[in-house]
Write a protein that holds these residues in place. Structure first.
Motif, PDB file in Angstrom:
ATOM      1  N   GLU A  42     -82.817  42.635 -10.780  1.00 32.80           N
ATOM      2  CA  GLU A  42     -82.025  43.297  -9.743  1.00 32.80           C
ATOM      3  C   GLU A  42     -80.721  43.839 -10.321  1.00 32.80           C
ATOM      4  O   GLU A  42     -80.284  44.955  -9.986  1.00 32.80           O
ATOM      5  CB  GLU A  42     -81.727  42.324  -8.607  1.00 32.80           C
ATOM      6  N   ILE A  43     -80.085  43.063 -11.214  1.00 34.80           N
ATOM      7  CA  ILE A  43     -78.842  43.506 -11.860  1.00 34.80           C
ATOM      8  C   ILE A  43     -79.082  44.760 -12.684  1.00 34.80           C
ATOM      9  O   ILE A  43     -78.298  45.719 -12.667  1.00 34.80           O
ATOM     10  CB  ILE A  43     -78.260  42.375 -12.731  1.00 34.80           C
ATOM     11  N   GLY A  44     -80.198  44.764 -13.393  1.00 34.13           N
ATOM     12  CA  GLY A  44     -80.532  45.945 -14.199  1.00 34.13           C
ATOM     13  C   GLY A  44     -80.703  47.184 -13.345  1.00 34.13           C
ATOM     14  O   GLY A  44     -80.230  48.272 -13.700  1.00 34.13           O
ATOM     15  N   ASN A  45     -81.366  47.021 -12.217  1.00 32.39           N
ATOM     16  CA  ASN A  45     -81.580  48.156 -11.312  1.00 32.39           C
ATOM     17  C   ASN A  45     -80.264  48.648 -10.710  1.00 32.39           C
ATOM     18  O   ASN A  45     -80.053  49.860 -10.532  1.00 32.39           O
ATOM     19  CB  ASN A  45     -82.545  47.768 -10.193  1.00 32.39           C
ATOM     20  N   LEU A  46     -79.332  47.690 -10.386  1.00 40.01           N
ATOM     21  CA  LEU A  46     -78.038  48.071  -9.819  1.00 40.01           C
ATOM     22  C   LEU A  46     -77.205  48.862 -10.830  1.00 40.01           C
ATOM     23  O   LEU A  46     -76.538  49.849 -10.477  1.00 40.01           O
ATOM     24  CB  LEU A  46     -77.276  46.821  -9.371  1.00 40.01           C
ATOM     25  N   PHE A  47     -77.236  48.427 -12.093  1.00 45.07           N
ATOM     26  CA  PHE A  47     -76.502  49.172 -13.122  1.00 45.07           C
ATOM     27  C   PHE A  47     -77.068  50.584 -13.274  1.00 45.07           C
ATOM     28  O   PHE A  47     -76.331  51.563 -13.435  1.00 45.07           O
ATOM     29  CB  PHE A  47     -76.550  48.435 -14.462  1.00 45.07           C
ATOM     30  N   LYS A  48     -78.391  50.680 -13.228  1.00 41.90           N
ATOM     31  CA  LYS A  48     -79.019  51.994 -13.364  1.00 41.90           C
ATOM     32  C   LYS A  48     -78.640  52.928 -12.213  1.00 41.90           C
ATOM     33  O   LYS A  48     -78.511  54.146 -12.395  1.00 41.90           O
ATOM     34  CB  LYS A  48     -80.543  51.850 -13.418  1.00 41.90           C
ATOM     35  N   SER A  49     -78.475  52.362 -11.020  1.00 38.52           N
ATOM     36  CA  SER A  49     -78.152  53.191  -9.845  1.00 38.52           C
ATOM     37  C   SER A  49     -76.648  53.370  -9.653  1.00 38.52           C
ATOM     38  O   SER A  49     -76.185  53.894  -8.643  1.00 38.52           O
ATOM     39  CB  SER A  49     -78.759  52.565  -8.588  1.00 38.52           C
ATOM     40  N   GLY A  50     -75.825  52.904 -10.625  1.00 37.78           N
ATOM     41  CA  GLY A  50     -74.380  53.099 -10.578  1.00 37.78           C
ATOM     42  C   GLY A  50     -73.635  52.102  -9.729  1.00 37.78           C
ATOM     43  O   GLY A  50     -72.434  52.263  -9.472  1.00 37.78           O
ATOM     44  N   GLU A  51     -74.306  51.017  -9.298  1.00 39.24           N
ATOM     45  CA  GLU A  51     -73.634  50.023  -8.444  1.00 39.24           C
ATOM     46  C   GLU A  51     -73.182  48.837  -9.313  1.00 39.24           C
ATOM     47  O   GLU A  51     -73.619  47.700  -9.163  1.00 39.24           O
ATOM     48  CB  GLU A  51     -74.569  49.556  -7.338  1.00 39.24           C
ATOM     49  N   ALA A  52     -72.243  49.138 -10.208  1.00 39.39           N
ATOM     50  CA  ALA A  52     -71.783  48.154 -11.181  1.00 39.39           C
ATOM     51  C   ALA A  52     -71.075  46.979 -10.526  1.00 39.39           C
ATOM     52  O   ALA A  52     -71.187  45.831 -10.985  1.00 39.39           O
ATOM     53  CB  ALA A  52     -70.859  48.824 -12.196  1.00 39.39           C
TER      54      ALA A  52
END
Length: 423
Positions: free
Chosen positions: A59-69
């Motif tokens: 989930e963290i990886g997906n959030l970083f990819k979508s710009g939700e750092a």
């Protein structure tokens, strides 16, 4: 070693049968079940924690990819907590598993249902007796006096070289000893046992595999520098031939024999009952070992008994067989029969062989299994027997075959010794 699943499924029966050993196993059995339940609970919690951590990482990886750092960094704090929890659970699991295995190593084998109740060798049950006790001449003497008279075994020399319990065999005594070893090995190989030359030093894993450790801690000679043990019997290296082995059902049975010297620190008390060859720190023995399908192990046990009987019949020594009571049965054995030869000069019985069925107890420690017809792995049964231990057989021959002029050699041994009389 008993399997936890077996303990759980047969709790009351195990407690009842271990009572034959004069042991109240209730606390040990309950603790084993409790530790196993704890182990399973911790393992489940650990698996769930790891799964949650892995899910959050994705989930963290997906959030970083979508710009939700920002959201990703908040979740990273939680994964840090989960990693710490995982570390703690790992330590708990290892500690619980170690406590369980330590406890299981301390629980003796469950006696076979036919094992009689009893506290000591006085309660063993005689089940067979054969052979005529010879009538000796009036000046007959025990073997330690014969050994000195005919200069065939030197106990004093052994004491000088090593200490008490280390005899030196000389001349015809040494040749008789060598002849007995060769005779026993020939009888065993003729019966289908494959001869092995085995190490006389073994590692700790081998001692745990056959049950000498932790039960016989302190009773074996130990080299602390290399952490190796002098073998108390060929059973230890011989049975460990099969440690960590997975056999096919068609590979069974496995039958081996071997000669080794044996070393035991305990030599017992002083007195006539331990004089001469009666109890030693070092002695020679020829062993037979079998790995069997569980369905066939007691048939094999009976055949081993008959095999030893036939050897004693050929030697023409009077003997009897005892079924050991619970209090006298060894730690790892489910059922043991002892053979004893009658010493006419000492007017007493001398133990010269033990034949034991360990069922799955050693195999579980050894991880010795076979693949059955359904393709599933099952634990083998292991058995072993002395065929034979030399000191008391030799004592029986010297004493029972003595004449006023010397000592006759059993006819079956003459081809091995090259002589038929000691004078």
């Amino acid at each position: 070693m008993l399997q936890v699943a077996f303990i759980r499924e047969n709790k009351e029966d195990i407690i009842k049968r271990l009572a034959k050993r004069n042991i109240d196993a209730t606390e040990m059995v309950n603790e084993a079940i409790s530790l196993d339940e704890d182990r399973k609970r911790i393992q489940t919690e650990l698996d769930n924690t790891k799964a949650e951590s892995n899910s959050l990482s994705k989930e963290i990886g997906n959030l970083f990819k979508s710009g939700e750092a920002q959201k990703a960094n908040l979740l990273k704090e939680k994964t840090t907590q989960l990693k710490e929890k995982t570390k703690g659970l790992d330590q708990q699991l290892n500690g619980t598993a170690e406590a369980l295995i330590t406890l299981l190593y301390q629980i003796p084998n469950v006696p076979h249902e036919t094992v009689p109740n009893g506290n000591s060798d006085k309660d063993n049950e005689e089940i067979f007796n054969e052979g005529e006790v010879p009538t000796l001449h009036e000046n007959a003497v025990p073997h330690w006096e014969l050994a000195k008279k005919y200069d065939i075994i030197d106990f004093e020399l052994g004491n000088k070289i090593s200490g008490s319990g280390f005899p030196v065999y000389k001349g015809k005594g040494a040749r008789l000893q060598r002849g007995l070893i060769a005779y026993f090995l020939d009888k065993n190989t003729d019966a289908g046992y494959t001869e092995y030359q085995l190490p006389h030093l073994v590692n700790e894993a081998s001692c745990y595999g056959t049950g000498q450790l932790p039960d016989k801690e302190g009773q074996m000679y130990h080299d602390s520098r290399d952490d190796l043990y002098l073998i108390p019997t060929a059973e230890v290296p011989g049975t460990n031939v099969f440690r960590d082995v997975l056999l096919n059902e068609t590979d069974l049975p496995q039958s081996i024999t071997g000669y080794t010297p044996c070393f035991r620190r305990e030599a017992g008390s002083y007195g006539a009952h331990v004089r001469g060859l009666n109890r030693l720190h070092q002695f020679d023995k020829v062993e037979i070992i079998r790995v069997e399908h569980p369905d066939n192990s007691y048939t094999a046990f009976d055949s081993m008994i008959e095999h030893v009987k036939n050897i004693l019949r050929e030697l023409k020594l009077p003997f009897r067989i005892l079924k050991l009571c619970g209090g006298d049965t060894t730690f790892a054995s489910a059922l043991t029969y002892d053979f004893e030869v009658f010493s006419t000069a000492q007017d007493r019985w001398l133990e010269i062989s033990s034949v034991s069925n360990f069922e799955t107890f050693q195999a579980n420690r050894l991880k010795l299994r076979f693949k059955n017809k359904e393709g599933k792995n099952e634990l083998c049964h292991t058995l072993n027997g002395s065929s034979l231990a030399l000191p008391r057989v030799l004592a029986g021959i010297l004493e029972n075959y003595q004449t006023e002029d010397g000592i006759k050699i059993p006819e079956v041994l003459v081809p091995y010794t090259g002589f038929d009389f000691i004078s």
